[in-house]
Design an enzyme around this catalytic site. Structure first.
Site: not given
Ligand code: C5P
Length: 231
Positions: A33, A60, A62, A65, A121, A212
């Site tokens: 992603k 991603d 998003k 517009d 979220t 992460r």
């Molecule tokens: O590091 P981690 O597993 O928390 O990364 C989650 C990824 O999902 C990040 O790129 C974050 O921007 C994305 N994301 C999220 N919650 C959302 C939409 C996207 O954590 N509602």
């Protein structure tokens, strides 16, 4: 093409560490992603490099517009050859239909999946209230997901905790992509509503976005393999 359910979030500020990680990974075992930070810094060229390494890429960005602008942005994104891209469902049905038309105009042999973000979220009931949205959060998520499905899009980004509700209401084929995933032994970081990989799949998620726990691991390949083992 791969049927891997893991999408690794390449949340890096530059192309170099993103490519370094990608070269350690097997495109048959995961998808990648690219989000706003990395895309703003490294641009379409990096996306093409990742695709050339054999990866399916979820772009991603998003988009949210006016319909015409979103249609053109989606056409440009789809023309890069990405596997999946997204818009905000709050942009409304006309914007989402325009997005779909934009994707179709890109005329790729493999049409990318177009999904919509329902409620981020990071937002809670209080945030929605401050925006004048008074219905319960899960009701708002479901309403936006219904709007997304009616507009003809392929699925939504949602929390795994909403996956079961959305699956029961919208059917098993509507694609559910869930972030906020943490294996048992991983740190929570700044995610609050976390779910393990196997639990997210059990709840109905089709694809898991994981950042992460893999990107910050001492050995990302071992971390990915452990997750694949678990699911
Ligand atoms: O590091 P981690 O597993 O928390 O990364 C989650 C990824 O999902 C990040 O790129 C974050 O921007 C994305 N994301 C999220 N919650 C959302 C939409 C996207 O954590 N509602």
């Amino acid at each position: 093409m791969t049927d891997s359910k893991i999408i690794i979030a390449l949340d890096y500020a530059q192309a170099t560490p993103a490519l370094l990680l990608a070269r350690q990974l097997d495109p048959k075992r995961c998808k990648l992603k690219v989000g706003k930070e990395l895309f703003t810094a490294a641009g379409p060229h990096l996306v093409e490099q990742l695709i050339n390494l054999g990866f399916e890429v979820f772009l991603d960005l998003k988009f949210h517009d006016i319909p015409n602008t979103v249609a053109k942005a989606c056409q440009a994104a789809a023309s890069l050859g990405v596997w999946m891209l997204n818009v905000h469902a709050s942009g409304g049905d006309r914007m989402m239909q325009a997005a779909l038309e934009g994707v179709d105009k890109a005329n790729q042999t493999q049409t990318p999946l177009l999904i919509a973000v329902t409620v981020l979220t990071s937002m809670d009931a209080m945030t929605l209230q401050s925006l004048g949205i008074t219905r319960p959060l899960s009701e708002h998520v479901l309403a936006l997901a219904r709007l997304t499905q009616a507009a003809g899009l392929h699925g939504v980004v949602c929390s795994a905790q909403e996956a079961a509700l959305l699956k029961s209401q919208l059917g098993p084929d509507f694609c559910l992509v869930t972030p906020g995933i943490r294996p048992h032994n991983a740190q929570q970081d700044d995610q609050s509503r976390i779910v393990t990989p196997s639990e997210a799949l059990r709840l109905g998620a089709h694809y898991l976005v994981i950042g992460r726990p893999i990107t910050q691991a001492a050995d990302p390949t071992t971390a990915l393999n452990a997750i694949l083992q678990e699911i």
